[in-house]
Structures are given as C-alpha cells and as structure tokens.
Design a protein around this motif. Structure first.
Motif, PDB file in Angstrom:
ATOM      1  N   ASN A 188    -128.201 -30.723 -34.689  1.00  0.00           N
ATOM      2  CA  ASN A 188    -128.274 -31.029 -33.258  1.00  0.00           C
ATOM      3  C   ASN A 188    -128.157 -32.448 -32.736  1.00  0.00           C
ATOM      4  N   LYS A 189    -127.708 -33.298 -33.577  1.00  0.00           N
ATOM      5  CA  LYS A 189    -127.324 -34.591 -33.295  1.00  0.00           C
ATOM      6  C   LYS A 189    -125.603 -34.849 -33.497  1.00  0.00           C
ATOM      7  N   ALA A 190    -125.128 -33.465 -33.991  1.00  0.00           N
ATOM      8  CA  ALA A 190    -123.598 -33.778 -34.534  1.00  0.00           C
ATOM      9  C   ALA A 190    -123.061 -34.260 -33.138  1.00  0.00           C
ATOM     10  N   ARG A 191    -123.237 -33.807 -32.034  1.00  0.00           N
ATOM     11  CA  ARG A 191    -122.308 -34.050 -30.889  1.00  0.00           C
ATOM     12  C   ARG A 191    -122.433 -35.452 -30.440  1.00  0.00           C
TER      13      ARG A 191
ATOM     14  N   ALA B 198    -123.282 -37.804 -32.505  1.00  0.00           N
ATOM     15  CA  ALA B 198    -122.623 -38.603 -33.482  1.00  0.00           C
ATOM     16  C   ALA B 198    -121.013 -38.740 -33.284  1.00  0.00           C
ATOM     17  N   ALA B 199    -120.596 -37.652 -32.973  1.00  0.00           N
ATOM     18  CA  ALA B 199    -119.065 -37.603 -32.929  1.00  0.00           C
ATOM     19  C   ALA B 199    -118.729 -38.622 -31.765  1.00  0.00           C
ATOM     20  N   GLN B 200    -119.621 -38.588 -30.899  1.00  0.00           N
ATOM     21  CA  GLN B 200    -119.319 -39.757 -29.850  1.00  0.00           C
ATOM     22  C   GLN B 200    -119.447 -41.028 -30.088  1.00  0.00           C
ATOM     23  N   GLN B 201    -120.447 -41.492 -30.900  1.00  0.00           N
ATOM     24  CA  GLN B 201    -120.829 -42.773 -31.104  1.00  0.00           C
ATOM     25  C   GLN B 201    -120.176 -43.149 -32.378  1.00  0.00           C
ATOM     26  N   PHE B 202    -119.692 -42.522 -33.295  1.00  0.00           N
ATOM     27  CA  PHE B 202    -119.421 -43.086 -34.481  1.00  0.00           C
ATOM     28  C   PHE B 202    -117.825 -42.750 -34.802  1.00  0.00           C
ATOM     29  N   ASP B 203    -117.190 -44.068 -35.448  1.00  0.00           N
ATOM     30  CA  ASP B 203    -115.780 -44.038 -35.348  1.00  0.00           C
ATOM     31  C   ASP B 203    -115.403 -43.310 -36.923  1.00  0.00           C
ATOM     32  N   ARG B 204    -116.461 -43.126 -37.766  1.00  0.00           N
ATOM     33  CA  ARG B 204    -116.279 -42.160 -38.872  1.00  0.00           C
ATOM     34  C   ARG B 204    -117.311 -41.679 -39.194  1.00  0.00           C
TER      35      ARG B 204
ATOM     36  N   LYS C 275    -122.058 -26.145 -41.549  1.00  0.00           N
ATOM     37  CA  LYS C 275    -122.724 -26.067 -40.214  1.00  0.00           C
ATOM     38  C   LYS C 275    -122.363 -27.285 -39.417  1.00  0.00           C
ATOM     39  N   LEU C 276    -121.996 -28.262 -39.815  1.00  0.00           N
ATOM     40  CA  LEU C 276    -121.786 -29.504 -39.089  1.00  0.00           C
ATOM     41  C   LEU C 276    -120.311 -29.169 -38.187  1.00  0.00           C
ATOM     42  N   LEU C 277    -119.481 -28.473 -39.002  1.00  0.00           N
ATOM     43  CA  LEU C 277    -117.853 -28.731 -38.746  1.00  0.00           C
ATOM     44  C   LEU C 277    -117.612 -28.264 -37.277  1.00  0.00           C
ATOM     45  N   ASP C 278    -118.376 -27.190 -36.989  1.00  0.00           N
ATOM     46  CA  ASP C 278    -118.134 -26.618 -35.376  1.00  0.00           C
ATOM     47  C   ASP C 278    -118.415 -27.644 -34.463  1.00  0.00           C
ATOM     48  N   PRO C 279    -119.720 -28.102 -34.564  1.00  0.00           N
ATOM     49  CA  PRO C 279    -120.103 -28.793 -33.339  1.00  0.00           C
ATOM     50  C   PRO C 279    -119.574 -30.188 -33.482  1.00  0.00           C
TER      51      PRO C 279
ATOM     52  N   GLY D 109    -111.461 -35.795 -26.616  1.00  0.00           N
ATOM     53  CA  GLY D 109    -109.977 -35.966 -27.009  1.00  0.00           C
ATOM     54  C   GLY D 109    -109.642 -36.814 -28.076  1.00  0.00           C
ATOM     55  N   LYS D 110    -110.566 -36.699 -29.179  1.00  0.00           N
ATOM     56  CA  LYS D 110    -110.124 -37.698 -30.203  1.00  0.00           C
ATOM     57  C   LYS D 110    -110.147 -36.588 -31.430  1.00  0.00           C
ATOM     58  N   THR D 111    -109.518 -37.385 -32.484  1.00  0.00           N
ATOM     59  CA  THR D 111    -109.543 -36.691 -33.906  1.00  0.00           C
ATOM     60  C   THR D 111    -110.589 -37.570 -34.679  1.00  0.00           C
ATOM     61  N   LEU D 112    -111.627 -36.876 -35.036  1.00  0.00           N
ATOM     62  CA  LEU D 112    -112.849 -37.814 -35.833  1.00  0.00           C
ATOM     63  C   LEU D 112    -112.458 -37.715 -37.350  1.00  0.00           C
TER      64      LEU D 112
END
Ligand code: PLP
Length: 235
Positions: A88-91, A93-99, A107-111, A120-123
């Motif tokens: 539930n924090k994946a979203r 985290a994708a926003q806040q972290f550079d890696r 289960k984390l992959l889709d979110p 608009g980024k590649t994480l």
C-alpha cells in the motif's frame, strides 16, 4: 547530539579508504564500488553531510521517515529505499525514491510500474533476494528469483539494475561470504539466461562490506561506521 561534519568526514574518509583497499586486495578497480551512506534514524542533516562530502545518494529503510527528511533538506542527493516496502506504500515510494532496492515480491511490480507510468518516469529497481536463506530477512527466495525477474522485466516503467541482499547476522564471516557468493552466482545465471546485465550487486554493510567487495559487491550500504550507533528502533 548528532555528530559534527568533521567527525562524519573522518569516518567517510576511513570507509572510503577501506573500500579502496578491499578492491585492490580483490583485484578490482576501486571505482567499481559505490558507498551508499545509510541515513535511517539519523536527522536530515545526515543527508546534507553526504552531499557536502560529494557522495551521490543516501539509503533509507522507511518510506515515511524518508519523506519527512526530504522535506527538511535541500541536499542534492538521490534517495534510495533499502527497507521492506508494503504494497500500500508502493505508489508513494515510486514517487519519493530515485531507486528502490527492496523489490522482493511480484505483488509490488504492478503498483510500482503503474505509479512510475503516471509520473512519466522509469523507476530503477533492484530485486532483493534472501541469498542467505535467513528466516529473519525479507527477500525473494533464491528459487523464486528467476520468476520475479521475468515479471519485473515485463514492466515497461521499471528498470531492473541488479540484485540486493542482506547477510544473516553471524559472528562467522563465512556466513556473509557464502551469502554474497550466492547472490553473485545467481546474478551471473540470471544475466545469462535473460540477457540483461544486472550490473548492480548491492551487498555489504558496516560489519561485512570488505567480504562483500571480495565477492563482487558494487554498492556497499554503510550506516553505523559513518554516523555511529543507532537507537534500537531503527535497526
Ligand atoms: C541499516 C541498514 C544498513 C546499514 O547497516 P550498518 O550495519 O549500520 O552499516 C544496510 N542495509 C540495510 C538494508 C539496512 O537496513
């Protein structure tokens, strides 16, 4: 009281020197190994120290803690998540972290992929593997890593840069060595099988980074040796 910049600099100089020595001993080029200072439980000023020292990134193990610190500093560092990530924090985290180094289950992959797409980024991510088969550690089982990688490679907004592991706590350095060797062997097999470089091997902490470098680490994650001991909560 938090340590002075001078004390941090002395510690960072010592660790940098130890990394170079470990590289030379292992017949590797010193530039192949990055030092990632782990700032968890430390104040936001720790990130300022890291930037001032000239290192490019810091590692944090909790999403919320990292968000709070990022709001308190202008330090120009990249922020990497090295701790367990709840779905539930994946979203955020994708926003806040550079890696994100701690992708340990499908289960984390889709979110993560969806959030990266929306941003608009590649994480960049690493897959965390429990290479030491430690019941106390997160990470995909060695046997499950191929499937996790295959699924991650199918997500267009994620870039799998390599693997991460945490060695089991042990007074026997051979336990860490075996763990790191297992991760490197897995990486070599996966890279050949899937035709991807997986060049990052994030392994080694304060107590075992020399062994990790001998076994092929490209990023050592060091907290205690740089900032001093943490309060028990953040371990
Ligand atoms: C805390 C932590 C580190 C740093 O550990 P030290 O022993 O303080 O160097 C490294 N990696 C992860 C995943 C951590 O949680």
């Amino acid at each position: 009281m938090f340590l002075s910049y001078e004390a941090f600099r002395a510690a960072a100089d010592a660790i940098s020197k130890a990394i170079v020595e470990a590289c030379i001993e292992a017949g590797r080029r010193p530039g192949e190994v990055q030092l990632l200072p782990v700032t968890k439980t430390q104040p936001a000023a720790a990130a300022d120290y890291v930037a001032r020292y000239g290192l490019p990134a810091v590692g944090e193990n909790r999403v919320q803690e990292a968000i709070e610190k990022r709001a308190q500093t202008q330090a120009s560092v990249r922020w990497e998540l090295i701790g367990h990530l709840q779905s539930n924090k994946a979203r955020i985290a994708a926003q806040q972290f550079d890696r994100i180094q701690s992708v340990d289950r499908a289960k984390l992959l889709d979110p993560l992929d969806r959030a990266a797409a929306e941003l608009g980024k590649t994480l960049p991510v690493l897959l965390q593997v429990n290479a030491g088969r430690d019941p106390a550690k997160f990470g995909a089982e060695l046997e499950d890593a191929p499937q996790l990688l295959e699924q991650a490679l199918g997500r267009p907004h994620l870039r799998v840069e390599g693997l991460m592991t945490i060695a089991p706590l042990s007074s026997d350095p051979e336990v860490a060595r075996r763990t790191f060797a297992a991760l490197r062997t897995l990486r070599d097999e996966l890279a050949a099988r899937f035709g991807v470089p997986l060049s990052e091997l994030s392994m080694g902490m304060t107590s075992d980074f020399r062994v990790a470098i001998a076994e092929g680490s490209t990023t050592v994650r060091v907290g205690t040796a740089l900032f001093g001991a943490r309060a028990a909560l953040g371990q």
